[in-house]
Design an enzyme around this catalytic site. Structure first.
Site, PDB file in Angstrom:
ATOM      1  N   ARG A   1      -8.415   9.078  -0.959  1.00 14.52           N
ATOM      2  CA  ARG A   1      -7.091   9.695  -0.836  1.00 14.52           C
ATOM      3  C   ARG A   1      -6.836  10.695  -1.971  1.00 14.52           C
ATOM      4  NH1 ARG A   1      -2.924   5.017  -0.503  1.00 14.52           N
ATOM      5  NH2 ARG A   1      -4.615   3.583  -1.031  1.00 14.52           N
TER       6      ARG A   1
ATOM      7  N   GLU B   1       3.774   1.785  -6.763  1.00 11.02           N
ATOM      8  CA  GLU B   1       2.427   1.983  -6.240  1.00 11.02           C
ATOM      9  C   GLU B   1       1.603   0.767  -6.653  1.00 11.02           C
ATOM     10  OE1 GLU B   1      -0.429   4.179  -4.197  1.00 11.02           O
ATOM     11  OE2 GLU B   1       1.489   5.042  -4.738  1.00 11.02           O
TER      12      GLU B   1
ATOM     13  N   ALA C   1       0.837  -1.198   0.000  1.00 17.07           N
ATOM     14  CA  ALA C   1       0.000   0.000   0.000  1.00 17.07           C
ATOM     15  C   ALA C   1       0.871   1.248   0.000  1.00 17.07           C
ATOM     16  CB  ALA C   1      -0.896  -0.018   1.231  1.00 17.07           C
ATOM     17  N   CYS C   2       0.557   2.212  -0.873  1.00 17.60           N
ATOM     18  CA  CYS C   2       1.361   3.427  -1.008  1.00 17.60           C
ATOM     19  C   CYS C   2       0.479   4.578  -1.475  1.00 17.60           C
ATOM     20  CB  CYS C   2       2.488   3.235  -2.032  1.00 17.60           C
ATOM     21  SG  CYS C   2       3.539   1.790  -1.741  1.00 17.60           S
ATOM     22  N   THR C   3       1.034   5.793  -1.460  1.00 15.15           N
ATOM     23  CA  THR C   3       0.380   6.963  -2.042  1.00 15.15           C
ATOM     24  C   THR C   3       1.444   7.783  -2.753  1.00 15.15           C
ATOM     25  OG1 THR C   3      -1.119   7.023  -0.129  1.00 15.15           O
ATOM     26  CG2 THR C   3      -1.169   8.893  -1.634  1.00 15.15           C
TER      27      THR C   3
END
Length: 523
Positions: free
Chosen positions: A286, A95, A2-4
């Site tokens: 997000r 990502e 999980a990333c942003t």
């Protein structure tokens, strides 16, 4: 994983830099200690074997030196994540993205198939390796490219050759361009150049929402893709575009749909992505919060909002209302829906609303790397790798020059041992202590962030001047690198001192608020 991610074109940034930035977040229930290192050509493997998928790859014999942010514990592989190479190309990988059943049926992911039985036994079937993934990307790509475009092409070729066991998005930048590549199924991929005047927001969801196949198959000015993308899409009916040409309406663009039924311009998010209930609580929210922050004049709330936190059509890229700074990047990648009913630390919403959406600044942020290429700086100081460890709601971001032979021990020497002697564990400890009493500690943390980031900006400016003066007298590479390493150590020393002070303050504040406290004293 999980990333942003946020990507910023050079005309959208405050100083003409290209900027690519990403939180690496561990999976739920895990925390992955991180290090920041320099990998020399001597340390770079020539024969690479993935820990997770067991794929084996022969690598070129001419790697460049590069920076990376690998796991401190290598039981699941390297996970290099983010860095610069000597050619001043930045890479952020990856990502994790979503997809749909139609794509996976048309081009299945390439997963490891364990051996059955033992060699020599009846019915024995040997192991079949899987493809490449986030564990591998930085190590097998970054040391071998000299531009952002080359990075896209090399990664694309590796995806076509070896396949992948997961859907991923990866960013590349150089001083002029920012590119974003998304894997599609096991072997296919698409890539788009970020417009110079725009920024991109990417949660864990396939993001590109407009694609020009003619350009990707031709001049490749702004788009690239796997060689057979059009044929593959046609054979598997993946284009979901419903255009005026399909409806037979007058004025439809000539050639908008090809003879094979695939439109020259289509929406990859519709064709290859997903729109599930999980996306609405984990992903789209997000993107909504980041764009709500960077384009605040739009209507984001209430019944008249063009986009809400569960909207599936939030733009992939857009022009900001003003030029964006490093502080803006830190702000949006630390967000926990501040100022909305969805803030877990707030008091605007109900308890259910405050737990409704997945925060960007979450407890399991491993690290944040902001890769900035400053075109105006001396060549040796253009590549700045801003680093933060731990949960971004409680940490700071500090700049380090990337064209060096080593990184300070405070960021480099992370192990599995919990200690305040390094930046990763110190931040994890601060976050855990401060979280139960967030509102009592937040001002102290904000002041810490402001002081340390201001100090970092000052060191950048002073080092630029020193290196420029050295260039005028013809100083050698070794002397310049020594100056950069001294500057990095200066930042690390200040960072350690301020982080220790912050730990002392939040420990005192939170200790005074413990549930077993009692005001009556013996003396």
């Amino acid at each position: 994983m999980a990333c942003t991610t946020i990507l910023i074109g050079k005309k959208a940034s405050y100083d003409g830099s290209t900027i690519i930035a990403r939180n690496e977040d561990s999976s739920n229930g895990t925390f992955d200690p991180k290090r920041t290192v320099v990998v020399t050509p001597e340390e770079q493997p020539r024969h690479y074997r993935s820990v997770l998928s067991h794929v084996e790859i022969e690598l070129p014999d001419n790697p460049q030196r590069y920076t990376a942010v690998p796991n401190a514990l290598l039981d699941e592989g390297i996970w290099g994540e983010a860095g610069f190479n000597e050619a001043q190309v930045a890479m952020s990988a990856t990502e994790t993205l979503t997809t749909n059943e139609r794509v996976l049926g048309a081009d299945p992911l390439v997963t490891l198939v364990p051996a059955k039985g033992k060699p020599g036994e009846e019915g024995y079937e040997p192991e079949v390796p899987g493809g490449i993934g986030e564990e591998d990307f930085l190590t097998i790509v970054l040391p071998y490219v000299s531009s952002a475009r080359e990075g896209v092409k090399r990664l694309g070729e590796l995806l076509e050759t070896y396949g992948t066991y997961e859907m991923n998005g990866t960013a590349f930048s150089d001083a002029d361009e920012v590119w974003w590549i998304e894997s599609v199924g096991g072997h296919h991929w698409i890539a788009r150049r970020v417009p110079d005047e725009a920024y991109v927001t990417m949660p864990n969801q396939l993001g590109i929402d407009d694609f020009d196949l003619d350009d990707a198959m031709g001049a490749q000015r702004d788009y690239m893709c796997s060689a057979d993308l059009r044929e593959w899409m046609a054979a598997n009916y993946l284009d979901l575009t419903l255009s005026d040409a399909d409806l037979g309406l007058a004025g439809s663009e000539e050639g908008a749909v090809c003879a094979d039924g695939v439109h020259t311009r289509f929406n990859p998010r519709e064709a290859f992505g997903s729109h599930t209930g999980r996306d609405h609580v984990y992903n789209t929210c997000r993107a909504w919060m980041m764009q709500r922050t960077l384009n605040p004049s739009d209507a984001w709330d209430g019944p008249d909002a063009e986009w809400g936190p569960e909207s599936d059509d939030i733009p992939w890229c857009r022009v900001p209302e003003r030029k964006l700074t490093i502080e803006d990047v830190k702000d949006v990648l630390s967000s926990h829906y501040d100022g909305t009913p969805f803030d877990p630390y707030g008091n605007l919403g109900t308890e259910a609303e405050r737990r409704r959406f997945r925060s960007i600044g979450i407890n399991r942020n491993n690290h944040l790397a902001v890769l900035q290429l400053r075109p105006y700086a001396p060549a040796a100081t253009r590549c700045v790798q801003w680093m933060a460890y731990g949960s971004n709601a409680f940490n700071t971001l500090a700049p380090f020059f990337a064209q060096v032979g080593d990184m300070p021990a405070y960021l480099r020497d992370t192990t599995g041992h919990v200690t305040t002697e390094n930046f990763y564990w110190a931040n994890r400890i601060i976050a855990a202590i401060a979280d139960p009493h967030f509102n009592d500690n937040v001002n102290t943390i904000d002041n810490y962030r402001e002081r340390t980031m201001a100090f970092g900006q000052r060191v950048l400016r002073e080092t630029d001047a020193t290196v420029a003066a050295l260039a005028e007298v013809g100083a050698g590479t070794a002397e310049v690198e020594g100056v950069l390493e001294e500057a990095n150590q200066r930042v690390a020393d200040e960072l350690r001192e301020e982080t220790d002070k912050l730990l002392d303050k939040v420990l005192y504040t939170s200790s005074m608020l413990m549930k077993n406290s009692f005001s009556l004293s013996d003396h």
